[in-house]
Design a protein around this motif. Structure first.
Motif, PDB file in Angstrom:
ATOM      1  N   ASN A 121      57.620  29.397  41.909  1.00  0.00           N
ATOM      2  CA  ASN A 121      56.864  28.818  40.814  1.00  0.00           C
ATOM      3  C   ASN A 121      55.888  29.843  40.233  1.00  0.00           C
ATOM      4  OD1 ASN A 121      54.137  27.387  40.094  1.00  0.00           O
ATOM      5  ND2 ASN A 121      55.731  25.881  39.722  1.00  0.00           N
ATOM      6  N   ALA A 122      55.744  29.836  38.903  1.00  0.00           N
ATOM      7  CA  ALA A 122      54.903  30.829  38.228  1.00  0.00           C
ATOM      8  C   ALA A 122      53.461  30.799  38.715  1.00  0.00           C
ATOM      9  CB  ALA A 122      54.955  30.602  36.720  1.00  0.00           C
ATOM     10  N   SER A 123      52.913  29.608  38.910  1.00  0.00           N
ATOM     11  CA  SER A 123      51.512  29.530  39.335  1.00  0.00           C
ATOM     12  C   SER A 123      51.335  29.979  40.783  1.00  0.00           C
ATOM     13  CB  SER A 123      50.974  28.107  39.156  1.00  0.00           C
ATOM     14  OG  SER A 123      51.695  27.179  39.923  1.00  0.00           O
ATOM     15  N   VAL A 124      52.348  29.738  41.623  1.00  0.00           N
ATOM     16  CA  VAL A 124      52.283  30.214  43.012  1.00  0.00           C
ATOM     17  C   VAL A 124      52.341  31.738  43.040  1.00  0.00           C
ATOM     18  CG1 VAL A 124      53.462  30.227  45.235  1.00  0.00           C
ATOM     19  CG2 VAL A 124      53.279  28.104  43.942  1.00  0.00           C
ATOM     20  N   ALA A 125      53.267  32.309  42.267  1.00  0.00           N
ATOM     21  CA  ALA A 125      53.375  33.763  42.178  1.00  0.00           C
ATOM     22  C   ALA A 125      52.071  34.365  41.666  1.00  0.00           C
ATOM     23  CB  ALA A 125      54.537  34.144  41.262  1.00  0.00           C
ATOM     24  N   ALA A 126      51.483  33.715  40.676  1.00  0.00           N
ATOM     25  CA  ALA A 126      50.217  34.193  40.136  1.00  0.00           C
ATOM     26  C   ALA A 126      49.141  34.201  41.212  1.00  0.00           C
ATOM     27  CB  ALA A 126      49.780  33.324  38.958  1.00  0.00           C
ATOM     28  N   GLY A 127      49.086  33.143  42.008  1.00  0.00           N
ATOM     29  CA  GLY A 127      48.080  33.067  43.061  1.00  0.00           C
ATOM     30  C   GLY A 127      48.195  34.205  44.052  1.00  0.00           C
ATOM     31  N   ILE A 128      49.417  34.547  44.438  1.00  0.00           N
ATOM     32  CA  ILE A 128      49.638  35.623  45.413  1.00  0.00           C
ATOM     33  C   ILE A 128      49.183  36.968  44.846  1.00  0.00           C
ATOM     34  CG2 ILE A 128      51.435  36.925  46.630  1.00  0.00           C
ATOM     35  CD1 ILE A 128      52.976  34.252  46.850  1.00  0.00           C
ATOM     36  N   VAL A 129      49.633  37.276  43.624  1.00  0.00           N
ATOM     37  CA  VAL A 129      49.327  38.572  43.025  1.00  0.00           C
ATOM     38  C   VAL A 129      47.850  38.685  42.653  1.00  0.00           C
ATOM     39  CG1 VAL A 129      49.825  40.110  41.089  1.00  0.00           C
ATOM     40  CG2 VAL A 129      51.685  38.882  42.207  1.00  0.00           C
ATOM     41  N   LEU A 130      47.283  37.622  42.105  1.00  0.00           N
ATOM     42  CA  LEU A 130      45.882  37.684  41.677  1.00  0.00           C
ATOM     43  C   LEU A 130      44.934  37.845  42.855  1.00  0.00           C
ATOM     44  CD1 LEU A 130      45.736  35.053  38.777  1.00  0.00           C
ATOM     45  CD2 LEU A 130      46.005  37.531  38.643  1.00  0.00           C
ATOM     46  N   TYR A 131      45.247  37.225  43.964  1.00  0.00           N
ATOM     47  CA  TYR A 131      44.377  37.401  45.123  1.00  0.00           C
ATOM     48  C   TYR A 131      44.508  38.789  45.722  1.00  0.00           C
ATOM     49  CZ  TYR A 131      41.561  33.322  45.747  1.00  0.00           C
ATOM     50  OH  TYR A 131      40.574  32.381  45.585  1.00  0.00           O
ATOM     51  N   GLU A 132      45.683  39.392  45.618  1.00  0.00           N
ATOM     52  CA  GLU A 132      45.828  40.787  46.048  1.00  0.00           C
ATOM     53  C   GLU A 132      44.997  41.687  45.139  1.00  0.00           C
ATOM     54  OE1 GLU A 132      47.092  43.931  48.434  1.00  0.00           O
ATOM     55  OE2 GLU A 132      47.329  41.762  48.731  1.00  0.00           O
ATOM     56  N   ALA A 133      45.012  41.376  43.829  1.00  0.00           N
ATOM     57  CA  ALA A 133      44.194  42.141  42.887  1.00  0.00           C
ATOM     58  C   ALA A 133      42.714  41.967  43.195  1.00  0.00           C
ATOM     59  CB  ALA A 133      44.502  41.691  41.454  1.00  0.00           C
ATOM     60  N   ALA A 134      42.303  40.748  43.501  1.00  0.00           N
ATOM     61  CA  ALA A 134      40.900  40.489  43.838  1.00  0.00           C
ATOM     62  C   ALA A 134      40.498  41.261  45.089  1.00  0.00           C
ATOM     63  CB  ALA A 134      40.683  38.991  44.040  1.00  0.00           C
ATOM     64  N   LYS A 135      41.385  41.337  46.066  1.00  0.00           N
ATOM     65  CA  LYS A 135      41.093  42.076  47.301  1.00  0.00           C
ATOM     66  C   LYS A 135      40.912  43.563  47.006  1.00  0.00           C
ATOM     67  CE  LYS A 135      44.359  42.808  50.348  1.00  0.00           C
ATOM     68  NZ  LYS A 135      45.373  42.566  51.408  1.00  0.00           N
ATOM     69  N   SER A 136      41.801  44.119  46.180  1.00  0.00           N
ATOM     70  CA  SER A 136      41.688  45.531  45.800  1.00  0.00           C
ATOM     71  C   SER A 136      40.366  45.802  45.114  1.00  0.00           C
ATOM     72  CB  SER A 136      42.853  45.938  44.870  1.00  0.00           C
ATOM     73  OG  SER A 136      44.083  45.919  45.529  1.00  0.00           O
ATOM     74  N   ARG A 137      39.966  44.900  44.231  1.00  0.00           N
ATOM     75  CA  ARG A 137      38.741  45.096  43.475  1.00  0.00           C
ATOM     76  C   ARG A 137      37.511  45.005  44.386  1.00  0.00           C
ATOM     77  NH1 ARG A 137      38.698  44.409  38.105  1.00  0.00           N
ATOM     78  NH2 ARG A 137      36.874  43.054  38.114  1.00  0.00           N
ATOM     79  N   MET A 138      37.503  44.073  45.313  1.00  0.00           N
ATOM     80  CA  MET A 138      36.366  43.929  46.213  1.00  0.00           C
ATOM     81  C   MET A 138      36.230  45.147  47.138  1.00  0.00           C
ATOM     82  SD  MET A 138      36.123  39.886  47.212  1.00  0.00           S
ATOM     83  CE  MET A 138      37.861  39.623  47.521  1.00  0.00           C
ATOM     84  N   ARG A 139      37.351  45.660  47.600  1.00  0.00           N
ATOM     85  CA  ARG A 139      37.315  46.852  48.458  1.00  0.00           C
ATOM     86  C   ARG A 139      36.766  48.058  47.714  1.00  0.00           C
ATOM     87  NH1 ARG A 139      43.145  46.551  51.680  1.00  0.00           N
ATOM     88  NH2 ARG A 139      42.483  45.038  53.278  1.00  0.00           N
ATOM     89  N   ALA A 140      37.079  48.104  46.400  1.00  0.00           N
ATOM     90  CA  ALA A 140      36.611  49.226  45.593  1.00  0.00           C
ATOM     91  C   ALA A 140      35.216  49.010  45.031  1.00  0.00           C
ATOM     92  CB  ALA A 140      37.590  49.475  44.442  1.00  0.00           C
TER      93      ALA A 140
END
Length: 258
Positions: free
Chosen positions: A234-253
């Motif tokens: 599902n598009a929204s499920v896929a979005a959740g997975i990728v967006l949280y990975e992006a959020a993790k990258s941003r917080m680490r940086a």
């Protein structure tokens, strides 16, 4: 037992020429105006002209579909879907990021047609600290009441911009130093991707994924590896997975909110 057909009308539908015209004239948020095919002359012409002036999308629909949407009310060949919230602009999103001292983090929805998917993506984007969501004017669902409900209050905090051309918008974002990440089955694994810095993540439509022109403008294309027998999610499920990975990258940086 007799039931008034008007009770079946959706709450976000404005019915009739005068109701639609006055809503437009008063500046109320309108997602789109529905006009029965062949009914765009005479009194309806001023509605068409006002839509053009305000940038409101016009959709030609059959009389049968209009009857169904309006729940049997006398629509006079015209109805409008009221927007649940005012639309923002991409410039305002970028300004918000600047004021917070954060690299921009935007989510672009490419032709998402399911209001529950769009609402869920907006909700997740807000939870991930995104500065806004960008959707196209045509070929996709707008900020309807169903989207608002699925977003569960996120529209109160996260701006949504509606643009005429997603490809042109992406090209402009890239000129401003924002990296664009697409999502597709043949991209690199999302967990091997560094999303830190200014980023815009594109979520493709439920059936077709990201359009060719948008994909050609992506800096990086990422995928979600599948280990079962189903090849997509599902598009929204896929979005959740990728967006949280992006959020993790941003917080680490240090570029996102903790």
């Amino acid at each position: 037992m007799y039931t008034d057909k008007r009770e079946k009308r959706k709450e976000d539908v404005l019915v009739g020429r005068n109701a639609v015209y006055e809503a437009l004239r008063a500046g109320h948020p309108v997602d789109s105006v529905l006009i029965a095919k062949g009914n765009n002359g005479g009194p309806v012409r001023r509605i068409v002209d006002l839509c053009g002036a305000r940038g409101v999308v016009i959709k030609d629909v059959s009389s049968a579909k209009l009857d169904a949407i309006c729940g049997g009310m006398n629509h006079q060949g015209v109805a409008a879907l009221a927007a649940a919230h005012e639309y923002s602009s991409v410039a305002e999103m970028l300004q918000t990021a600047k004021e917070r001292g954060e690299p921009p983090f935007l989510v672009i929805c490419d032709d998402i047609n399911d209001p529950h998917n769009l609402g869920a993506i907006i909700r997740t984007a807000e939870c991930c600290g995104a500065h806004g969501v960008i959707i196209p004017k045509r070929g996709a669902v707008g900020l309807t009441a169903a989207v608002d409900k699925a977003a569960s209050g996120a529209l109160e905090y996260l701006p949504v911009a509606r643009v005429s051309n997603l490809t042109a918008t992406v090209e402009e974002l890239k000129k401003q130093g924002i990296w664009v990440y697409g999502t597709a089955m043949d991209g690199q694994p999302f967990y091997q991707t560094d999303f830190s810095g200014a980023a815009a993540v594109i979520i493709g439509s439920e059936g077709k994924g990201i359009s060719r022109l948008l994909r050609e403008n992506c800096d990086i294309v990422v995928s979600i590896p599948m280990h079962g027998r189903i090849t997509s999610m599902n598009a929204s499920v896929a979005a959740g997975i990728v967006l949280y990975e992006a959020a993790k990258s941003r917080m680490r940086a240090g570029g996102g909110r903790s």
